[in-house]
Design a protein around this motif. Sequence first.
Motif, PDB file in Angstrom:
ATOM      1  N   GLU A 104       0.831  -1.212   0.000  1.00 23.37           N
ATOM      2  CA  GLU A 104       0.000   0.000   0.000  1.00 23.37           C
ATOM      3  C   GLU A 104       0.864   1.260   0.000  1.00 23.37           C
ATOM      4  N   LYS A 105       1.951   1.220   0.801  1.00 22.89           N
ATOM      5  CA  LYS A 105       2.857   2.377   0.860  1.00 22.89           C
ATOM      6  C   LYS A 105       3.570   2.600  -0.469  1.00 22.89           C
ATOM      7  N   MET A 106       3.901   1.525  -1.161  1.00 25.14           N
ATOM      8  CA  MET A 106       4.568   1.668  -2.451  1.00 25.14           C
ATOM      9  C   MET A 106       3.651   2.361  -3.446  1.00 25.14           C
ATOM     10  N   PHE A 107       2.361   1.999  -3.440  1.00 25.80           N
ATOM     11  CA  PHE A 107       1.412   2.663  -4.332  1.00 25.80           C
ATOM     12  C   PHE A 107       1.226   4.121  -3.925  1.00 25.80           C
ATOM     13  N   ALA A 108       1.158   4.356  -2.625  1.00 25.14           N
ATOM     14  CA  ALA A 108       0.967   5.729  -2.145  1.00 25.14           C
ATOM     15  C   ALA A 108       2.148   6.618  -2.524  1.00 25.14           C
ATOM     16  N   SER A 109       3.368   6.052  -2.461  1.00 30.14           N
ATOM     17  CA  SER A 109       4.553   6.840  -2.808  1.00 30.14           C
ATOM     18  C   SER A 109       4.558   7.240  -4.273  1.00 30.14           C
ATOM     19  N   ARG A 110       3.784   6.523  -5.078  1.00 28.25           N
ATOM     20  CA  ARG A 110       3.676   6.841  -6.499  1.00 28.25           C
ATOM     21  C   ARG A 110       2.418   7.655  -6.793  1.00 28.25           C
ATOM     22  N   GLY A 111       1.700   8.068  -5.722  1.00 29.08           N
ATOM     23  CA  GLY A 111       0.496   8.867  -5.881  1.00 29.08           C
ATOM     24  C   GLY A 111      -0.680   8.082  -6.408  1.00 29.08           C
ATOM     25  N   ARG A 112      -0.717   6.773  -6.113  1.00 34.22           N
ATOM     26  CA  ARG A 112      -1.789   5.925  -6.620  1.00 34.22           C
ATOM     27  C   ARG A 112      -2.406   5.126  -5.480  1.00 34.22           C
ATOM     28  N   MET A 114      -3.902   1.600  -4.167  1.00 30.24           N
ATOM     29  CA  MET A 114      -3.639   0.201  -4.495  1.00 30.24           C
ATOM     30  C   MET A 114      -4.914  -0.481  -4.989  1.00 30.24           C
ATOM     31  N   PRO A 115      -4.910  -1.081  -6.178  1.00 25.53           N
ATOM     32  CA  PRO A 115      -6.071  -1.849  -6.637  1.00 25.53           C
ATOM     33  C   PRO A 115      -6.306  -3.039  -5.718  1.00 25.53           C
ATOM     34  N   SER A 116      -7.540  -3.465  -5.618  1.00 26.88           N
ATOM     35  CA  SER A 116      -7.887  -4.548  -4.696  1.00 26.88           C
ATOM     36  C   SER A 116      -7.213  -5.869  -5.072  1.00 26.88           C
ATOM     37  N   ASN A 117      -6.952  -6.080  -6.373  1.00 27.64           N
ATOM     38  CA  ASN A 117      -6.353  -7.361  -6.751  1.00 27.64           C
ATOM     39  C   ASN A 117      -4.899  -7.498  -6.307  1.00 27.64           C
ATOM     40  N   ASN A 118      -4.259  -6.377  -5.900  1.00 27.81           N
ATOM     41  CA  ASN A 118      -2.890  -6.478  -5.394  1.00 27.81           C
ATOM     42  C   ASN A 118      -2.840  -7.112  -4.005  1.00 27.81           C
ATOM     43  N   ARG A 119      -3.982  -7.270  -3.349  1.00 26.61           N
ATOM     44  CA  ARG A 119      -3.998  -7.904  -2.034  1.00 26.61           C
ATOM     45  C   ARG A 119      -3.488  -9.342  -2.093  1.00 26.61           C
ATOM     46  N   ILE A 120      -3.640  -9.987  -3.243  1.00 24.03           N
ATOM     47  CA  ILE A 120      -3.184 -11.376  -3.362  1.00 24.03           C
ATOM     48  C   ILE A 120      -1.677 -11.477  -3.155  1.00 24.03           C
ATOM     49  N   GLN A 121      -0.954 -10.379  -3.421  1.00 28.49           N
ATOM     50  CA  GLN A 121       0.495 -10.409  -3.270  1.00 28.49           C
ATOM     51  C   GLN A 121       0.925 -10.418  -1.804  1.00 28.49           C
ATOM     52  N   ALA A 122      -0.018 -10.210  -0.899  1.00 26.54           N
ATOM     53  CA  ALA A 122       0.269 -10.307   0.536  1.00 26.54           C
ATOM     54  C   ALA A 122      -0.244 -11.613   1.119  1.00 26.54           C
ATOM     55  N   ILE A 129       8.236 -18.691   4.298  1.00 29.72           N
ATOM     56  CA  ILE A 129       9.049 -17.558   4.731  1.00 29.72           C
ATOM     57  C   ILE A 129       9.017 -16.532   3.605  1.00 29.72           C
ATOM     58  N   ILE A 130       8.789 -15.271   3.959  1.00 24.69           N
ATOM     59  CA  ILE A 130       8.687 -14.215   2.955  1.00 24.69           C
ATOM     60  C   ILE A 130      10.072 -13.765   2.526  1.00 24.69           C
ATOM     61  N   VAL A 131      10.274 -13.668   1.213  1.00 27.57           N
ATOM     62  CA  VAL A 131      11.522 -13.128   0.655  1.00 27.57           C
ATOM     63  C   VAL A 131      11.246 -11.672   0.292  1.00 27.57           C
ATOM     64  N   PRO A 132      11.849 -10.714   0.999  1.00 27.16           N
ATOM     65  CA  PRO A 132      11.530  -9.298   0.768  1.00 27.16           C
ATOM     66  C   PRO A 132      11.859  -8.845  -0.650  1.00 27.16           C
ATOM     67  N   ASN A 133      11.014  -7.966  -1.163  1.00 24.89           N
ATOM     68  CA  ASN A 133      11.247  -7.325  -2.454  1.00 24.89           C
ATOM     69  C   ASN A 133      11.302  -5.822  -2.200  1.00 24.89           C
ATOM     70  N   PRO A 134      12.496  -5.266  -1.961  1.00 31.11           N
ATOM     71  CA  PRO A 134      12.602  -3.867  -1.527  1.00 31.11           C
ATOM     72  C   PRO A 134      12.033  -2.865  -2.522  1.00 31.11           C
ATOM     73  N   GLU A 135      12.043  -3.164  -3.819  1.00 33.57           N
ATOM     74  CA  GLU A 135      11.678  -2.164  -4.809  1.00 33.57           C
ATOM     75  C   GLU A 135      10.532  -2.596  -5.713  1.00 33.57           C
ATOM     76  N   GLY A 136       9.783  -3.607  -5.285  1.00 38.84           N
ATOM     77  CA  GLY A 136       8.658  -4.067  -6.083  1.00 38.84           C
ATOM     78  C   GLY A 136       7.495  -4.470  -5.204  1.00 38.84           C
ATOM     79  N   THR A 137       6.353  -4.739  -5.836  1.00 37.77           N
ATOM     80  CA  THR A 137       5.153  -5.096  -5.084  1.00 37.77           C
ATOM     81  C   THR A 137       4.946  -6.601  -4.986  1.00 37.77           C
TER      82      THR A 137
END
Length: 397
Positions: A104-112, A114-122, A129-137
């Motif tokens: 959500e913060k990544m989308f906000a930083s771009r002034g957008r 977050m679409p609801s379908n991006n919730r699946i990425q969480a 174990i989660i592998v962090p993606n520092p610069e992507g969603t």
Amino acid sequence: MPHPVVAEVIAIGDELTSGFRLDTNTQWLSRQLEELGLHVGFHSTVGDDLASIEQVIDVARNRADVIVATGGLGPTADDLTRHGIKNVANVELQPDLNILQHIEKMFASRGREMPSNNRIQAMFPAGAIIVPNPEGTAPGIEFRFSRNPAEGHCTMFALPGVPAEMKQMWQQSVEPRLRQSFDLKLTTHHHLLHCFGTGESAIETMLSNMIERGRDPLVGITASAATISLRLSTKAESVEACQLKMEATLVEIKQTLGDLVYGENGQQLEDAVVQKQRAKNQTVYIVDDGLHGEVARRLSMADPDRTIFAGGTIGHQNQSIEERLKPFLPLDQQTMLVGIGPIDRHEETVKAGESYFDVAVYSLHDFARHNLRYSGHSSWREERAVKDVLNLIRLHD
């Protein structure tokens, strides 16, 4: 010797199975895994179909110790990797609120918003174990599949297909995890020798038992457009230790093959020509009536400062090579002159379905004339002729 850790790379996406996009991720990951000391035993490519993804993952977990997959972690309906892992492991997807907030913060930083379908990425398979993606969603997934006690387990890393994100996540998270999990103390190192002037089978015969499987260092042989490459591979505690293990084999191959070896580790024939001419302090001038300037182009690319490649002329004049070269003679000590032209098509020796080239190489103290003849498929004749001309220049004294 301990059993090698076997790895499999899975590339996921319709764009790959359809041939629409070249799969460079698998190549890059395979090299990283090999350098860590793992043995990449399998590559799999699968489209965006859940049943197919499940099948590929299920097969891989039963034959590999490590799986690295790329693609299928996006927010759209055809991004199915997490579902494939979930179904094979027979677990449920669970949300991670921290990851959801990160996206959500990544989308906000771009002034957008977050679409609801991006919730699946969480959403992640239970136990992952989660592998962090520092610069992507699209965070990655590390998941351990259980197998029967005699076969241990298989660890899978699912990474996004975006190359920049995948590489960053590999370097920051996956590689350290692999080193920790498998106590990897050996590195794999490769050294390439490139040969030109004879065929693959002839070189293999000259090297006798050096191509045998099971030797260390292992010597593999491949052919591409008449260039033969020998790949030496070994494992040791460091790259330097690998190089020491390879040294005697490299010397033996070079002594056995002699001038057939023109370069190492990615060198092209034009690079070898520039290197040799630079050592001789001799420039090259090309007069080309037969190969459309391709020899000159490659030399100029290999010599961007134009210290060796003196230039050239391109044409299709009805003159013999001798006539075309007369204006450039006599030569000085620092110049090599190369003429390329087709052989007269009216000669009785010329046959349909074949290509012929006349090549003359002049230097102050030497002259050589070569007639090159090619049959076979027309698509590769000119490429072979260009390499033959470069090789003639390389070997001319």
